[in-house]
Design a protein around this motif. Structure first.
Motif, PDB file in Angstrom:
ATOM      1  N   ARG A   1     132.767 -22.112  59.152  1.00  0.00           N
ATOM      2  CA  ARG A   1     132.871 -21.085  58.121  1.00  0.00           C
ATOM      3  C   ARG A   1     131.470 -20.934  57.538  1.00  0.00           C
ATOM      4  NH1 ARG A   1     136.936 -19.062  59.991  1.00  0.00           N
ATOM      5  NH2 ARG A   1     138.935 -20.045  59.686  1.00  0.00           N
ATOM      6  N   PHE A   2     131.010 -19.689  57.424  1.00  0.00           N
ATOM      7  CA  PHE A   2     129.680 -19.409  56.903  1.00  0.00           C
ATOM      8  C   PHE A   2     129.800 -18.729  55.544  1.00  0.00           C
ATOM      9  CE2 PHE A   2     129.279 -18.713  61.618  1.00  0.00           C
ATOM     10  CZ  PHE A   2     128.659 -19.917  61.899  1.00  0.00           C
TER      11      PHE A   2
ATOM     12  N   PRO B   1     115.016 -17.188  49.966  1.00  0.00           N
ATOM     13  CA  PRO B   1     115.789 -16.002  49.602  1.00  0.00           C
ATOM     14  C   PRO B   1     117.166 -15.921  50.252  1.00  0.00           C
ATOM     15  CG  PRO B   1     114.126 -15.434  51.211  1.00  0.00           C
ATOM     16  CD  PRO B   1     113.894 -16.874  50.848  1.00  0.00           C
ATOM     17  N   LEU B   2     117.377 -16.749  51.280  1.00  0.00           N
ATOM     18  CA  LEU B   2     118.648 -16.733  52.002  1.00  0.00           C
ATOM     19  C   LEU B   2     119.145 -18.156  52.180  1.00  0.00           C
ATOM     20  CD1 LEU B   2     120.874 -15.530  53.869  1.00  0.00           C
ATOM     21  CD2 LEU B   2     119.193 -15.665  55.743  1.00  0.00           C
ATOM     22  N   LEU B   3     120.384 -18.389  51.788  1.00  0.00           N
ATOM     23  CA  LEU B   3     121.045 -19.666  52.025  1.00  0.00           C
ATOM     24  C   LEU B   3     122.310 -19.380  52.821  1.00  0.00           C
ATOM     25  CD1 LEU B   3     119.285 -20.135  49.425  1.00  0.00           C
ATOM     26  CD2 LEU B   3     120.995 -21.785  48.736  1.00  0.00           C
ATOM     27  N   ILE B   4     122.559 -20.216  53.812  1.00  0.00           N
ATOM     28  CA  ILE B   4     123.816 -20.122  54.554  1.00  0.00           C
ATOM     29  C   ILE B   4     124.459 -21.498  54.512  1.00  0.00           C
ATOM     30  CG2 ILE B   4     124.964 -19.653  56.750  1.00  0.00           C
ATOM     31  CD1 ILE B   4     122.621 -17.826  57.493  1.00  0.00           C
ATOM     32  N   ALA B   5     125.599 -21.585  53.835  1.00  0.00           N
ATOM     33  CA  ALA B   5     126.374 -22.833  53.813  1.00  0.00           C
ATOM     34  C   ALA B   5     127.311 -22.805  55.014  1.00  0.00           C
ATOM     35  CB  ALA B   5     127.171 -22.946  52.516  1.00  0.00           C
ATOM     36  N   VAL B   6     127.403 -23.948  55.693  1.00  0.00           N
ATOM     37  CA  VAL B   6     128.230 -24.027  56.894  1.00  0.00           C
ATOM     38  C   VAL B   6     129.271 -25.124  56.703  1.00  0.00           C
ATOM     39  CG1 VAL B   6     128.258 -24.341  59.395  1.00  0.00           C
ATOM     40  CG2 VAL B   6     126.262 -23.277  58.300  1.00  0.00           C
ATOM     41  N   GLY B   7     130.531 -24.728  56.732  1.00  0.00           N
ATOM     42  CA  GLY B   7     131.621 -25.677  56.600  1.00  0.00           C
ATOM     43  C   GLY B   7     132.427 -25.772  57.878  1.00  0.00           C
TER      44      GLY B   7
ATOM     45  N   PHE C   1     132.710 -23.623  44.372  1.00  0.00           N
ATOM     46  CA  PHE C   1     131.880 -22.430  44.205  1.00  0.00           C
ATOM     47  C   PHE C   1     131.747 -21.673  45.523  1.00  0.00           C
ATOM     48  CE2 PHE C   1     127.731 -20.409  44.654  1.00  0.00           C
ATOM     49  CZ  PHE C   1     127.835 -19.436  43.673  1.00  0.00           C
ATOM     50  N   LEU C   2     131.563 -22.416  46.613  1.00  0.00           N
ATOM     51  CA  LEU C   2     131.376 -21.800  47.929  1.00  0.00           C
ATOM     52  C   LEU C   2     132.685 -21.336  48.564  1.00  0.00           C
ATOM     53  CD1 LEU C   2     128.712 -24.261  49.354  1.00  0.00           C
ATOM     54  CD2 LEU C   2     128.320 -21.902  48.574  1.00  0.00           C
ATOM     55  N   GLY C   3     133.828 -21.702  47.952  1.00  0.00           N
ATOM     56  CA  GLY C   3     135.120 -21.272  48.469  1.00  0.00           C
ATOM     57  C   GLY C   3     135.705 -22.203  49.521  1.00  0.00           C
ATOM     58  N   PHE C   4     135.224 -23.438  49.568  1.00  0.00           N
ATOM     59  CA  PHE C   4     135.755 -24.418  50.501  1.00  0.00           C
ATOM     60  C   PHE C   4     136.807 -25.283  49.821  1.00  0.00           C
ATOM     61  CE2 PHE C   4     131.439 -23.764  52.350  1.00  0.00           C
ATOM     62  CZ  PHE C   4     131.830 -23.303  53.599  1.00  0.00           C
ATOM     63  N   ALA C   5     137.716 -25.823  50.612  1.00  0.00           N
ATOM     64  CA  ALA C   5     138.741 -26.737  50.092  1.00  0.00           C
ATOM     65  C   ALA C   5     138.094 -28.077  49.750  1.00  0.00           C
ATOM     66  CB  ALA C   5     139.834 -26.940  51.142  1.00  0.00           C
ATOM     67  N   ALA C   6     138.744 -28.804  48.859  1.00  0.00           N
ATOM     68  CA  ALA C   6     138.207 -30.092  48.416  1.00  0.00           C
ATOM     69  C   ALA C   6     138.008 -31.068  49.562  1.00  0.00           C
ATOM     70  CB  ALA C   6     139.130 -30.702  47.358  1.00  0.00           C
ATOM     71  N   ASP C   7     138.892 -31.030  50.552  1.00  0.00           N
ATOM     72  CA  ASP C   7     138.799 -31.972  51.671  1.00  0.00           C
ATOM     73  C   ASP C   7     138.071 -31.387  52.883  1.00  0.00           C
ATOM     74  OD1 ASP C   7     140.748 -30.172  52.442  1.00  0.00           O
ATOM     75  OD2 ASP C   7     142.132 -31.703  53.170  1.00  0.00           O
ATOM     76  N   GLN C   8     137.478 -30.231  52.705  1.00  0.00           N
ATOM     77  CA  GLN C   8     136.766 -29.586  53.811  1.00  0.00           C
ATOM     78  C   GLN C   8     135.344 -30.135  53.895  1.00  0.00           C
ATOM     79  OE1 GLN C   8     137.071 -25.363  53.473  1.00  0.00           O
ATOM     80  NE2 GLN C   8     136.536 -24.991  55.603  1.00  0.00           N
ATOM     81  N   TYR C   9     134.885 -30.358  55.111  1.00  0.00           N
ATOM     82  CA  TYR C   9     133.549 -30.893  55.342  1.00  0.00           C
ATOM     83  C   TYR C   9     132.533 -29.758  55.354  1.00  0.00           C
ATOM     84  CZ  TYR C   9     129.731 -33.468  57.481  1.00  0.00           C
ATOM     85  OH  TYR C   9     128.517 -34.056  57.716  1.00  0.00           O
ATOM     86  N   ILE C  10     131.411 -29.964  54.669  1.00  0.00           N
ATOM     87  CA  ILE C  10     130.323 -28.998  54.708  1.00  0.00           C
ATOM     88  C   ILE C  10     129.175 -29.640  55.478  1.00  0.00           C
ATOM     89  CG2 ILE C  10     128.690 -27.618  53.380  1.00  0.00           C
ATOM     90  CD1 ILE C  10     130.756 -27.471  51.160  1.00  0.00           C
ATOM     91  N   ALA C  11     128.813 -29.015  56.580  1.00  0.00           N
ATOM     92  CA  ALA C  11     127.754 -29.559  57.436  1.00  0.00           C
ATOM     93  C   ALA C  11     126.398 -29.450  56.774  1.00  0.00           C
ATOM     94  CB  ALA C  11     127.753 -28.837  58.781  1.00  0.00           C
ATOM     95  N   GLY C  12     126.213 -28.482  55.919  1.00  0.00           N
ATOM     96  CA  GLY C  12     124.944 -28.353  55.221  1.00  0.00           C
ATOM     97  C   GLY C  12     124.721 -26.958  54.691  1.00  0.00           C
ATOM     98  N   ILE C  13     123.606 -26.827  54.004  1.00  0.00           N
ATOM     99  CA  ILE C  13     123.156 -25.540  53.503  1.00  0.00           C
ATOM    100  C   ILE C  13     121.805 -25.273  54.159  1.00  0.00           C
ATOM    101  CG2 ILE C  13     122.494 -24.185  51.478  1.00  0.00           C
ATOM    102  CD1 ILE C  13     124.430 -25.950  49.843  1.00  0.00           C
TER     103      ILE C  13
END
Length: 184
Positions: free
Chosen positions: A46-47, A89-95, A146-158
């Motif tokens: 998820r981006f 200027p651009l951030l992409i969070a990846v979950g 804030f990013l719209g991810f679930a509490a137990d969802q893994y975020i690979a990075g920003i």
């Protein structure tokens, strides 16, 4: 730029110009992430694309976490946290999605999201952009919310992306020999 050149010359770029990245380039980066390898073709990534004021709002979330966890820090430490979020200027969070069936393992989804990150970094380099992969508090619940991810969802990075301030300097990486064991 061919694939091997991109792989061998890509470097993390922490200092980028404030110039906006055009939407058509952002879409190319997302396309690159979307073709990452993944088991069972589940596309678990998820981006979340942050530009403009969204970066400011993320900065405030990160500062609030820091104030809560370390309330006695000097004001300049909180300001440093805020400005570090605005470094590009651009951030992409990846979950990574949680598996939805028993044939898919969570680790496979996390690895696929990490592969999507690497594809985006390589595409950024090939498109003349500088980029850096950071965690930046993505494991904290307020950042996830804030990013719209679930509490137990893994975020690979920003991923922090922009036009490099300086020429990207290649440097010699260690040889692979000490990381390899050959078996026949």
């Amino acid at each position: 730029m061919d694939a091997m050149t991109a792989i061998l010359t890509r470097r993390s770029v922490g200092r980028v110009k404030p110039d906006a990245v055009p939407r058509e380039l952002i879409e190319k980066l997302l396309q690159a992430g979307n073709v990452a390898p993944n088991h069972h073709k589940v596309r678990p990534w998820r981006f979340v694309v942050l530009t403009g004021a969204a970066r400011e709002r993320l900065a405030e979330v990160r500062v609030a976490i820091m104030r809560e966890r370390k309330p006695d820090l000097p004001a300049e430490d909180y300001e440093k946290r805020r400005t570090s979020t605005l470094r590009a200027p651009l951030l992409i969070a990846v979950g990574a999605d949680k598996p939805v069936d028993e044939k898919t393992d969570e680790t496979e989804n996390i690895c696929a999201a990490a592969a999507a990150c690497e594809n985006i970094l390589l595409a950024a380099h090939a498109l003349g952009l500088g980029a850096k992969w950071r965690s930046d508090g993505a494991e904290f619940l307020p950042v996830k919310e804030f990013l719209g991810f679930a509490a137990d969802q893994y975020i690979a990075g920003i991923l922090y992306i922009g036009y490099a301030e300086d020429e990207i300097m290649a440097y010699e990486r260690p040889a692979v020999d000490d990381r390899v064991r050959w078996m026949e």
